[in-house]
Design an enzyme around this catalytic site. Structure first.
Site, PDB file in Angstrom:
ATOM      1  N   ASP A 108      32.409 -25.323  23.888  1.00  0.00           N
ATOM      2  CA  ASP A 108      32.660 -24.388  24.987  1.00  0.00           C
ATOM      3  C   ASP A 108      32.845 -22.991  24.401  1.00  0.00           C
ATOM      4  O   ASP A 108      33.184 -22.836  23.234  1.00  0.00           O
ATOM      5  CB  ASP A 108      33.892 -24.823  25.800  1.00  0.00           C
ATOM      6  CG  ASP A 108      35.121 -24.992  24.927  1.00  0.00           C
ATOM      7  OD1 ASP A 108      35.637 -23.958  24.436  1.00  0.00           O
ATOM      8  OD2 ASP A 108      35.570 -26.140  24.705  1.00  0.00           O
ATOM      9  N   ILE A 119      38.891 -29.269  21.691  1.00  0.00           N
ATOM     10  CA  ILE A 119      39.953 -28.652  22.497  1.00  0.00           C
ATOM     11  C   ILE A 119      39.446 -28.578  23.936  1.00  0.00           C
ATOM     12  O   ILE A 119      38.383 -27.990  24.191  1.00  0.00           O
ATOM     13  CB  ILE A 119      40.304 -27.230  21.980  1.00  0.00           C
ATOM     14  CG1 ILE A 119      40.582 -27.255  20.467  1.00  0.00           C
ATOM     15  CG2 ILE A 119      41.488 -26.651  22.753  1.00  0.00           C
ATOM     16  CD1 ILE A 119      41.700 -28.167  20.018  1.00  0.00           C
ATOM     17  N   ASP A 153      45.811 -12.078   6.559  1.00  0.00           N
ATOM     18  CA  ASP A 153      44.561 -12.670   6.070  1.00  0.00           C
ATOM     19  C   ASP A 153      44.724 -13.281   4.684  1.00  0.00           C
ATOM     20  O   ASP A 153      44.338 -14.427   4.451  1.00  0.00           O
ATOM     21  CB  ASP A 153      43.445 -11.608   6.043  1.00  0.00           C
ATOM     22  CG  ASP A 153      43.129 -11.052   7.428  1.00  0.00           C
ATOM     23  OD1 ASP A 153      43.677 -11.558   8.416  1.00  0.00           O
ATOM     24  OD2 ASP A 153      42.334 -10.092   7.502  1.00  0.00           O
ATOM     25  N   SER A 210      42.466 -12.908  14.425  1.00  0.00           N
ATOM     26  CA  SER A 210      42.708 -12.441  13.061  1.00  0.00           C
ATOM     27  C   SER A 210      43.422 -13.484  12.226  1.00  0.00           C
ATOM     28  O   SER A 210      43.349 -13.451  11.004  1.00  0.00           O
ATOM     29  CB  SER A 210      43.635 -11.233  13.102  1.00  0.00           C
ATOM     30  OG  SER A 210      42.911 -10.083  13.314  1.00  0.00           O
ATOM     31  N   GLU A 238      47.381  -6.756   9.047  1.00  0.00           N
ATOM     32  CA  GLU A 238      46.147  -7.554   9.089  1.00  0.00           C
ATOM     33  C   GLU A 238      45.840  -8.115   7.692  1.00  0.00           C
ATOM     34  O   GLU A 238      45.584  -9.305   7.532  1.00  0.00           O
ATOM     35  CB  GLU A 238      44.996  -6.669   9.571  1.00  0.00           C
ATOM     36  CG  GLU A 238      43.641  -7.343   9.561  1.00  0.00           C
ATOM     37  CD  GLU A 238      43.537  -8.433  10.606  1.00  0.00           C
ATOM     38  OE1 GLU A 238      43.584  -8.111  11.798  1.00  0.00           O
ATOM     39  OE2 GLU A 238      43.412  -9.610  10.223  1.00  0.00           O
TER      40      GLU A 238
END
Ligand SMILES: *[C@@H]1O[C@H](CO)[C@@H](O)[C@H](O)[C@H]1NC(C)=O
Ligand SMILES: *[C@@H]1O[C@H](CO)[C@@H](O)[C@H](O)[C@H]1NC(C)=O
Ligand SMILES: *[C@@H]1O[C@H](CO)[C@@H](O)[C@H](O)[C@H]1NC(C)=O
Ligand SMILES: *[C@@H]1O[C@H](CO)[C@@H](O)[C@H](O)[C@H]1NC(C)=O
Ligand SMILES: *[C@@H]1O[C@H](CO)[C@@H](O)[C@H](O)[C@H]1NC(C)=O
Length: 606
Positions: free
Chosen positions: A584, A564, A305, A521, A301
């Site tokens: 949305d 999108i 990042d 992530s 992670e």
């Protein structure tokens, strides 16, 4: 002997031994339940904690002027307001969240009555939080409760209680005390299917470069199967932009012993951003957070990042925060503490900094319902303070679609935790906090909502819909067939995500090897990297940074996003919501078009 009476209270807290020199001894305050929760699903009582097990109690004192801070926040974040960009100073924010002196006194006297000395207390700069380390036996006396060791079906352990009480007169002086009733399982909002299938043939890779119909930018066909820094620069129309303004900064938060490895970052730069080679980030330890640079300790992670956020925003000065808190807590081997939601430790730290980074991404979160509402409100209020100071906060929206953060539909749980066990969509927190920018996920070229896992999205059960998204969300809801998912979500809640970015098949380096991984992530740091570039545009013109983004992106800058309109976010045995024209609850307003946004964020666009 000292007898204290608290303004407005009918009883008194007896400090030290009462020696009976008054005609009638004062009546000690009756204790009244402050917070009670139903025994949480998935957790069973496992035993009794050792009496010397220590707990770091965190006491939140009310912030009576928070509504004034909120008003300032919205004014300085509204691009049509004359105060846009006039962010507050650290001291101004602290004044606005300071508790009333009566509350400080009342809490101090209560703590003193339990023999706790001032020197044992740690106070936040605004004095709105007091933390202290106590043995569980003392916490039980103070809170008139009994703690248990609880075990989760997945093997995790925590020391918690389902209810706690406080002297009646203290109720108005304390918002929340944790850890008590918090049964969250703070975890990385990354897909648990971390390694993408390298042989996935569902993505077509044409030999023709794709030309984005809006920006006219050419996107390499390889971006359909592997996302690199160049792909994001092409997709988001930021090719060739080199930030140069002084005073800019970008940050990534790290938790759960996720270490950002510098050697991996160099391998990544060599692969995708050669001009950034030899550059690195500042490491800051929060509450003793570690920084192992052993390649075998590299966190997937943390690697994802920092590589993508800092790779996109290079050479903007970058900071990685490692906050302590080691999972999982093992009750049987005498682990000294188990933690609160660690992002509140990070909040304490960052709020005490003079100059926090201007764009910060966090790819961790919880199911909203596992965070006590009183605590979620306070953590969210902390994010508002950063926004008021000019910081843009991005959070991953989660990987389980409308369900919990579990990307595996077979194991996903969509039941309420309130004792009713009702079927319900499960929003994620902090993404559901109205003062942060929640980032959902897309994939492929041209972009569609991600479907290998599903972009977290929906409606908060804690936070009401903020004014900035009223129009966008009510339009979406008006177009939903009547009765859709009735009872499964709160149509009046804060809706998320706000925006989206690519989220799957990111090529990163982990422990020396290239791998492909995905999750929101990935999209959150990618979006934060673009925000850092946008801050450069403003700073280079002598303008203040963007700060809290949402009032801007739902209004003046809305046309700077690629809408999108394909895909949905399955979960809870449903197909979830659909990506549609306009906002949305799958991809928000869409993905950023940097080329357009860099005009829209200026005072007189066009
Ligand atoms: C990407 O793959 C999808 C199928 O998943 C296909 O429809 C699309 O045309 C491909 N795009 C490019 C640029 O090759
Ligand atoms: C990085 O450092 C190496 C070794 O000192 C040097 O050869 C190389 O030119 C540097 N690269 C950049 C982009 O600064
Ligand atoms: C790195 O970690 C591995 C595995 O835990 C260990 O065997 C190795 O000795 C460590 N290397 C250093 C330099 O500490
Ligand atoms: C909650 O309801 C679901 C579905 O009816 C059931 O499978 C589950 O066992 C229930 N859990 C509890 C704790 O009652
Ligand atoms: C999503 O779109 C499909 C196909 O048009 C439709 O059948 C479904 O009802 C829509 N779902 C929602 C929640 O809007």
């Amino acid at each position: 002997m000292r007898i204290s009476s608290i303004t407005g209270s009918l009883c008194v807290i007896v400090v030290a031994l009462f020696t009976g020199s008054l005609a009638a001894p004062p009546k000690p305050c009756a204790s009244k339940v402050k917070e009670a929760v139903a025994p949480p699903r998935g957790w069973i009582k496992h035993g009794t904690p050792a009496p010397d097990h220590t707990i770091v109690l965190r006491i939140g004192l009310p912030q009576p002027d928070f509504h004034i801070l909120e008003k300032h926040l919205y004014e300085v974040s509204d691009p049509y307001h004359h105060r846009y960009g006039a962010h507050l100073s650290k001291e101004e924010v602290e004044t606005l969240v300071a508790p009333h002196q009566n509350s400080i006194d009342a809490v101090d006297e209560w703590l003193a009555s339990h023999g706790i000395k001032e020197s044992e207390l740690v106070r936040s700069p605004a004095k709105d939080w007091v933390t202290l380390k106590v043995p569980v036996s003392l916490a039980e006396k103070m809170l008139d409760t009994t703690y248990q060791v609880w075990e989760h079906t997945n093997g995790d352990h925590i020391v918690r209680t389902t209810s706690y009480s406080l002297p009646e007169n203290l109720h108005e002086h304390i918002d929340v005390i944790q850890p008590t009733t918090m049964f969250g399982q703070f975890k990385g909002s990354k897909s648990t299917i971390v390694w993408a299938d390298e042989n996935d043939v569902s993505a077509v890779q044409s030999s023709e470069p794709f030309v984005d119909p809006v920006s006219g930018v050419v996107v390499d066909p390889s971006c359909n199967t592997t996302i690199t820094i160049t792909c994001l620069q092409q997709l988001y129309n930021a090719i060739g932009f080199i930030p140069s303004a002084p005073g800019n900064s970008v940050g990534i938060t790290g938790y759960l012993e996720e270490f950002a490895n510098i050697q991996d970052l160099q391998s990544f730069y060599a692969d995708q951003r050669p001009d950034a080679l030899n550059s690195s980030f500042t490491f800051l330890s929060v509450k003793g957070g570690l920084n192992s640079q052993n390649l075998s300790d590299a966190g997937v992670e943390a690697g994802l990042d920092v590589q993508f956020a800092f790779g996109l925003s290079h050479p903007i000065p970058a900071t990685f925060y490692s906050t302590a808190g080691r999972p999982p807590f093992k009750p049987d081997i005498g682990t000294p503490t188990d933690t609160n939601e660690p992002y509140t430790d990070w909040l304490d730290f960052i709020l005490s900094q003079e100059k926090p980074p201007l764009s910060i991404s966090t790819s961790y979160g919880d199911d909203e319902q596992t965070v006590p509402k009183s605590f979620a409100l306070r953590a969210c209020a902390g994010f508002a303070q950063l926004g008021a100071r000019g910081v843009s906060l991005m959070f991953a929206s989660g990987d389980g679609g409308v369900g919990d953060n579990d990307p595996n539909p077979a194991t996903q749980q969509c039941f309420t935790n309130d004792g009713r066990n009702a079927t319900r969509f499960i929003p994620g927190f902090p993404a559901s906090c109205p003062f942060v920018t929640a980032v959902g996920g897309t994939t492929r070229v041209p972009e569609v909502a991600v479907s290998r896992f599903f972009s977290g999205g929906g409606f908060s059960d804690f936070f009401a819909r903020p004014a900035y998204q009223e129009q966008a969300v009510s339009s979406y809801l008006a177009a939903l067939p009547k009765g859709t998912y009735k009872g499964l979500f709160n149509p009046n809640g804060r809706a998320f995500p706000d925006v989206a970015a690519q989220s799957d098949r990111f090529r990163i380096f982990l422990s020396g090897r290239p791998i492909l991984i995905g999750g929101t992530s990935a999209s959150s740091p990618a979006f934060a990297g673009i925000v850092a570039l946008l801050n450069d545009v403003r700073l280079s013109k002598g303008l203040p940074p963007l700060g809290f983004l949402n009032p801007l992106i739902y209004s003046k800058a809305a046309s700077g996003f690629n809408d999108i309109t394909i895909g949905h976010n399955s979960g809870c045995g449903t197909t979830g919501f659909n990506a549609t024209q306009g906002w949305d609850p799958v991809t928000g307003l869409g993905t950023p078009n940097f080329g357009k946004l860099k005009e829209l964020i200026l005072p007189f666009p066009g």
